[in-house]
Design an enzyme around this catalytic site. Structure first.
Site, mmCIF file in Angstrom:
data_model
loop_
_atom_site.group_PDB
_atom_site.id
_atom_site.type_symbol
_atom_site.label_atom_id
_atom_site.label_comp_id
_atom_site.label_asym_id
_atom_site.label_seq_id
_atom_site.Cartn_x
_atom_site.Cartn_y
_atom_site.Cartn_z
ATOM 1 N N CYS A 48 1.243 -1.579 0.431
ATOM 2 C CA CYS A 48 -0.114 0.068 -0.023
ATOM 3 C C CYS A 48 0.737 1.620 0.100
ATOM 4 C CB CYS A 48 -1.010 -0.120 0.930
ATOM 5 S SG CYS A 48 -1.487 1.617 1.133
ATOM 6 N N CYS A 53 -1.303 1.383 -2.990
ATOM 7 C CA CYS A 53 -2.716 3.183 -3.064
ATOM 8 C C CYS A 53 -1.853 4.100 -2.530
ATOM 9 C CB CYS A 53 -3.176 2.453 -1.755
ATOM 10 S SG CYS A 53 -3.451 0.769 -1.099
ATOM 11 N N LYS A 56 -0.012 5.303 -6.058
ATOM 12 C CA LYS A 56 -1.175 5.033 -6.824
ATOM 13 C C LYS A 56 -2.039 6.588 -7.284
ATOM 14 C CE LYS A 56 -4.768 3.981 -6.224
ATOM 15 N NZ LYS A 56 -5.028 3.076 -5.759
ATOM 16 N N TYR A 182 -8.876 -3.896 -11.065
ATOM 17 C CA TYR A 182 -8.797 -1.383 -10.853
ATOM 18 C C TYR A 182 -7.014 -1.451 -10.633
ATOM 19 C CZ TYR A 182 -11.247 -2.870 -5.552
ATOM 20 O OH TYR A 182 -12.526 -3.144 -5.421
ATOM 21 N N GLU A 186 -6.846 1.780 -13.211
ATOM 22 C CA GLU A 186 -6.400 2.570 -13.352
ATOM 23 C C GLU A 186 -5.477 3.427 -13.343
ATOM 24 O OE1 GLU A 186 -5.918 1.938 -8.975
ATOM 25 O OE2 GLU A 186 -8.064 2.296 -8.477
ATOM 26 N N HIS A 440 -25.976 21.282 -1.917
ATOM 27 C CA HIS A 440 -26.331 21.873 -3.792
ATOM 28 C C HIS A 440 -25.278 23.248 -3.884
ATOM 29 C CE1 HIS A 440 -28.861 22.735 -7.294
ATOM 30 N NE2 HIS A 440 -28.418 24.032 -6.985
ATOM 31 N N GLU A 445 -25.648 14.903 -4.423
ATOM 32 C CA GLU A 445 -27.257 15.348 -4.279
ATOM 33 C C GLU A 445 -28.294 14.435 -5.161
ATOM 34 O OE1 GLU A 445 -29.271 19.788 -4.983
ATOM 35 O OE2 GLU A 445 -27.298 19.453 -6.425
#
Ligand code: NDP
Length: 455
Positions: A48, A53, A56, A182, A186, A440, A445
Site C-alpha cells: 500500500c 495505494c 498510485k 483495479y 487505474e 446543492h 445530491e
C-alpha cells in the site's frame, strides 16, 4: 491485556510482514502489553505505502492536471504551454514514501516492538529465523501480502508490473496495459492523463468483472471518449524486443509496436519459500494461507491475515483484520470481522465508488428489488468543454425498503461513497435517503433526489 502470555518464549507475538495488516496487529498487540517482534524484508508499510495505494493516488492526482488545464480555458484561464516532468513526480513521490516508511518504523518502535529489516521464515510452530538469528514466539502471524503475477508466454520477461511502474527511469510515449481489474483501469487513466498513448487489452467481453454491469459499461465508454484505446476479447500471445521498443503479437493477428507493456493480471499470495508447508500450514491451490474465522491456520500457534489469505485484498480490510486478531490474542475478544457492505473505490478516470450488491447479485439475493439510475453532466463540465457524464445507481430490497447497493462513476466517487457506506451499514432505507436534504449544487445530491424507479 487481560490474560498475560509472558512465558518461556522470547516473544508473545512475532509478525512476519510489515505491511498494513502486519504493522497494525504488531502495534496494537504491543500497546496491550505483549512483547512483539516484527520482520519486513522489502519496505515498511508494504504494498500500500510503497507500490500500491499511496503512490498510485499521488500519480492519479498528477494525471488529472492535464484535463484540469484544458478545462480551465472554459473558466477564463489561459495556461501557456503546460508541460509534465516525470522525474519530478517520481522523486517527489519517493520523498513522501520515504517519509511514510520512517513513520511506520517509528510507530512500531514507539510502542516497544522489536523491528527487524530482514527476511524471516518459520522453522517450527513456535520459532522463526530472521536472517541468522532465531527467536521463539507464543504466536506467529503471517502478513506477507501478495505480489504481481504475470502469465507465462514467450517474451514475458519484457513486461513491467505495478511494482516497477512507480520507479520507471523514463516516461513512455506509448504503453500497452493488459488486464481488466483495479490496477489495469487505474493505470490506464494515469498513463493517459500523464501523456502516454494507451492501449488497454482485456481478455473477456467487459472489464471489471464483479462490478455492476452498467458501471462497467459506463466507465468503458468514458475511457474511450477520453482517448484510451480499449480492446476487449484481446490478449498478447508473445513479445519480442527490437532495439529499445517492443513488438507485441496479439491474439487476432495484429502486431503492436510499443515502448512498454504493463501486466496487471492479478496478484498472488506471498506464502511460498518461508517454511509454512514444512511446519504443516495448509495453503489453497492459489497459494493463499487457509485460515478459520479467527485467522488461525492449520497450526494452532500460527495465524495469518491480509492479502496472503486472499479474502478481500484491500488495505482497510487488512487493518481491520489486524485489529481483530490483536484483540483476540491479547484481550480474549471474539473476532467480529464483517465482510458485508465494504465500500471500495477504483481510482480510474472517472472514479468508481461502490458499496453493497450489484444489480445482478441483488436479483439473486432478494425476492424483489427496485433500481434507480441517473446519468448526468457534472456541473463543472457545463463550462469545461469536456464531454464527461456521471452515473449513479441505487439498488433497493423492495421487501424492507433497505438500500442494498449504491454505485457511482464520476469525479470523487471514492470520496462520496465513504459516507454512503456508513448509511448502508446502518441499514438506511430508500425513504431515509429521500428524506435527507441534498447539498446543492453537488453531484452527490443526486443520491437523495432519485425518485423515479427504472423501468
Ligand atoms: P484483479 O484480480 O482485480 O484483476 C486481474 C485482472 O487480470 C482481471 O481482469 C483478470 O481477468 C485479468 N487476468 C488474470 N489472469 C490473466 C491472464 N492470464 N491473462 C490475461 N488477463 C488475466 O487484480 P489487480 O492486479 O488489478 O488488483 C489486485 C487486487 O488489489 C484487487 O483485486 C484489489 O483487491 C486490490 N487493489 C485495490 C485497489 C483500490 O482499492 N483502489 C487498487 C488496486 C488494487 P478476469 O476478470 O477475466 O479474471
Amino acid at each position: 491485556m487481560k490474560e498475560t502470555v509472558r512465558s518461556e518464549f522470547d516473544y508473545d507475538l512475532f509478525v512476519i510482514g510489515g505491511g498494513s495488516g502486519g504493522v497494525r496487529c504488531a502495534r496494537f498487540s504491543a500497546q496491550k502489553g505483549a512483547r512483539v517482534g516484527i520482520a519486513e524484508e522489502n519496505y515498511w508499510g508494504g504494498t500500500c505505502v510503497n507500490v500500491g495505494c499511496v503512490p498510485k493516488k499521488l500519480f492519479t492526482y498528477a494525471s488529472h492536471f492535464s484535463e484540469d488545464v484544458k478545462a480551465a480555458k472554459g473558466f477564463g484561464w489561459y495556461v501557456d504551454k503546460p508541460g509534465f516532468d516525470w522525474p519530478t513526480l517520481r522523486e517527489n513521490k519517493d520523498s513522501e514514501i520515504t517519509r511514510l516508511n520512517g513513520i511506520y518504523g517509528k510507530l512500531l518502535q514507539n510502542v516497544g516492538c522489536d523491528t527487524f529489516f530482514d527476511r524471516a521464515i518459520v522453522v517450527s510452530p513456535n520459532r522463526v529465523r530472521v536472517g541468522s538469528r532465531e527467536f521463539s514466539s507464543k504466536f506467529i502471524v503471517i502478513a506477507t501480502g501478495g505480489w504481481p503475477s504475470v502469465p507465462s508466454f514467450p517474451g514475458n520477461e519484457h513486461v513491467v508490473t505495478s511494482n516497477e511502474m512507480f520507479h520507471n527511469e523514463s516516461f513512455p510515449k506509448n504503453i500497452v496495459i493488459v488486464g481488466g481489474g483495479y490496477i489495469a483501469v487505474e493505470f490506464a487513466g494515469i498513463m493517459h492523463g500523464l501523456g502516454a498513448d494507451v492501449i488497454q487489452l482485456y481478455r473477456g467481453p467487459m472489464f471489471l468483472r464483479g462490478f455492476d454491469e452498467e458501471v462497467r459499461q459506463h466507465l468503458a465508454l468514458e475511457m474511450v471518449k477520453k482517448g484510451i484505446d480499449l480492446r476487449f476479447d484481446e490478449d498478447i500471445l508473445s513479445i519480442e524486443r527490437h532495439g529499445s521498443g517492443l513488438h507485441a503479437q496479439l491474439k487476432y493477428g495484429e502486431k503492436i509496436k510499443t515502448q512498454m507493456v504493463m501486466y496487471c493480471t492479478g496478484r498472488k499470495p506471498l506464502s511460498h519459500g518461508m517454511g509454512l508447508e514444512e511446519v504443516g500450514v495448509k495453503l489453497s491451490q492459489s497459494g493463499a494461507i487457509v485460515v478459520d474465522g479467527d485467522f488461525k491456520t492449520s497450526v494452532d500457534s500460527i495465524y495469518a491475515l491480509g492479502d496472503v489469505i486472499d479474502r478481500v485484498a484491500l488495505t482497510p480490510v487488512a487493518l481491520a483484520e489486524g485489529t481483530a486478531l490483536s484483540k483476540l490474542l491479547f484481550d480474549n475478544e471474539p473476532v467480529s470481522m464483517d465482510y458485508d457492505y465494504i465500500p471500495t473505490a477504483v481510482f480510474s478516470n472517472p472514479n468508481i465508488g461502490t458499496v453493497g450488491y450489484t444489480e445482478g447479485e441483488a436479483k439473486n439475493r432478494f425476492q424483489k428489488i427496485r433500481v434507480y439510475t441517473s446519468c448526468f453532466t457534472p456541473m463543472k463540465h457545463t463550462l469545461s468543454g469536456m464531454d464527461e457524464k456521471s452515473f449513479i445507481k441505487i439498488i433497493v430490497d423492495d421487501g424492507s425498503d433497505r438500500v442494498v447497493g449504491v454505485h457511482m462513476v464520476g469525479p470523487e466517487a471514492g470520496e462520496i461513497m465513504q459516507g454512503v457506506g456508513v448509511a448502508i451499514k446502518a441499514g438506511a432505507t430508500k425513504a431515509q435517503f429521500d428524506d435527507t436534504i441534498g447539498i446543492h449544487p453537488t453531484s452527490a445530491e443526486e443520491l437523495v433526489t432519485m425518485r423515479e424507479e427504472r423501468e
